[in-house]
Design a protein around this motif. Structure first.
Motif, PDB file in Angstrom:
ATOM      1  N   LEU A   1       0.940  -1.109  -0.076  1.00  0.00           N
ATOM      2  CA  LEU A   1      -0.154   0.082  -0.203  1.00  0.00           C
ATOM      3  C   LEU A   1       0.885   1.155   0.048  1.00  0.00           C
ATOM      4  CD1 LEU A   1      -2.929   0.925   0.254  1.00  0.00           C
ATOM      5  CD2 LEU A   1      -2.639   1.173   2.529  1.00  0.00           C
ATOM      6  N   VAL A   2       1.853   1.254   0.697  1.00  0.00           N
ATOM      7  CA  VAL A   2       2.909   2.302   0.897  1.00  0.00           C
ATOM      8  C   VAL A   2       3.597   2.587  -0.502  1.00  0.00           C
ATOM      9  CG1 VAL A   2       4.900   3.243   1.802  1.00  0.00           C
ATOM     10  CG2 VAL A   2       3.138   2.457   3.358  1.00  0.00           C
ATOM     11  N   LEU A   3       3.859   1.488  -0.955  1.00  0.00           N
ATOM     12  CA  LEU A   3       4.958   1.461  -2.359  1.00  0.00           C
ATOM     13  C   LEU A   3       3.725   1.969  -3.377  1.00  0.00           C
ATOM     14  CD1 LEU A   3       7.159  -0.323  -1.880  1.00  0.00           C
ATOM     15  CD2 LEU A   3       7.053  -0.995  -3.878  1.00  0.00           C
TER      16      LEU A   3
ATOM     17  N   THR B   1       2.473   6.635  -6.917  1.00  0.00           N
ATOM     18  CA  THR B   1       1.352   7.644  -7.344  1.00  0.00           C
ATOM     19  C   THR B   1       1.670   9.015  -7.101  1.00  0.00           C
ATOM     20  OG1 THR B   1      -0.362   5.922  -6.937  1.00  0.00           O
ATOM     21  CG2 THR B   1      -1.152   8.195  -7.324  1.00  0.00           C
ATOM     22  N   ALA B   2       2.411   9.336  -5.925  1.00  0.00           N
ATOM     23  CA  ALA B   2       2.875  10.443  -5.773  1.00  0.00           C
ATOM     24  C   ALA B   2       3.944  11.079  -6.680  1.00  0.00           C
ATOM     25  CB  ALA B   2       3.245  10.576  -4.448  1.00  0.00           C
ATOM     26  N   ILE B   3       4.824  10.135  -7.017  1.00  0.00           N
ATOM     27  CA  ILE B   3       5.963  10.406  -7.976  1.00  0.00           C
ATOM     28  C   ILE B   3       5.509  10.850  -9.216  1.00  0.00           C
ATOM     29  CG2 ILE B   3       7.982   9.346  -8.987  1.00  0.00           C
ATOM     30  CD1 ILE B   3       8.849   7.982  -6.309  1.00  0.00           C
ATOM     31  N   VAL B   4       4.585   9.921  -9.724  1.00  0.00           N
ATOM     32  CA  VAL B   4       4.074  10.336 -11.092  1.00  0.00           C
ATOM     33  C   VAL B   4       3.246  11.457 -11.082  1.00  0.00           C
ATOM     34  CG1 VAL B   4       2.364   9.320 -12.781  1.00  0.00           C
ATOM     35  CG2 VAL B   4       4.006   7.810 -11.732  1.00  0.00           C
ATOM     36  N   LYS B   5       2.259  11.934  -9.912  1.00  0.00           N
ATOM     37  CA  LYS B   5       1.679  13.118 -10.201  1.00  0.00           C
ATOM     38  C   LYS B   5       2.509  14.383  -9.928  1.00  0.00           C
ATOM     39  CE  LYS B   5      -2.715  11.483  -8.371  1.00  0.00           C
ATOM     40  NZ  LYS B   5      -3.840  11.526  -7.310  1.00  0.00           N
ATOM     41  N   LEU B   6       3.802  14.012  -9.069  1.00  0.00           N
ATOM     42  CA  LEU B   6       4.475  15.344  -9.083  1.00  0.00           C
ATOM     43  C   LEU B   6       5.715  15.582 -10.159  1.00  0.00           C
ATOM     44  CD1 LEU B   6       6.131  14.926  -5.261  1.00  0.00           C
ATOM     45  CD2 LEU B   6       4.253  16.619  -6.148  1.00  0.00           C
TER      46      LEU B   6
ATOM     47  N   VAL C   1      13.166   9.676 -11.463  1.00  0.00           N
ATOM     48  CA  VAL C   1      13.099  10.026 -10.085  1.00  0.00           C
ATOM     49  C   VAL C   1      12.939   8.961  -9.210  1.00  0.00           C
ATOM     50  CG1 VAL C   1      11.418  11.209  -8.412  1.00  0.00           C
ATOM     51  CG2 VAL C   1      12.023  12.158 -10.989  1.00  0.00           C
ATOM     52  N   ALA C   2      12.149   7.922  -9.673  1.00  0.00           N
ATOM     53  CA  ALA C   2      11.997   6.640  -8.617  1.00  0.00           C
ATOM     54  C   ALA C   2      13.618   6.102  -8.463  1.00  0.00           C
ATOM     55  CB  ALA C   2      11.145   5.808  -9.494  1.00  0.00           C
ATOM     56  N   GLY C   3      14.211   6.196  -9.605  1.00  0.00           N
ATOM     57  CA  GLY C   3      15.747   5.349  -9.424  1.00  0.00           C
ATOM     58  C   GLY C   3      16.539   6.134  -8.452  1.00  0.00           C
TER      59      GLY C   3
END
Length: 54
Positions: A12-14, A19-24, A33-35
């Motif tokens: 759930l946290v992942l 989702t937050a990374i994609v929206k930002l 950014v995820a890397g």
């Protein structure tokens, strides 16, 4: 039972973080950014283990 609950919370946290990374940062930059975030997390985990081990 506890293992399943912790696994659910982790996923759930992942999903929320993803989702937050994609929206930002948008879809194009999300992988980069995820890397970076994963790399910083691994460094922080290694530092925590080194400090906790002493």
């Amino acid at each position: 039972m506890l293992d399943a609950l912790l696994g659910f919370i982790f996923e759930l946290v992942l999903n929320l973080v993803g989702t937050a990374i994609v929206k930002l940062f948008g879809v194009d930059n999300a992988a980069e950014v995820a890397g970076v975030i994963i790399g910083l997390g691994i460094l922080a985990l290694g530092f925590m283990v080194a400090v906790w081990g002493h």
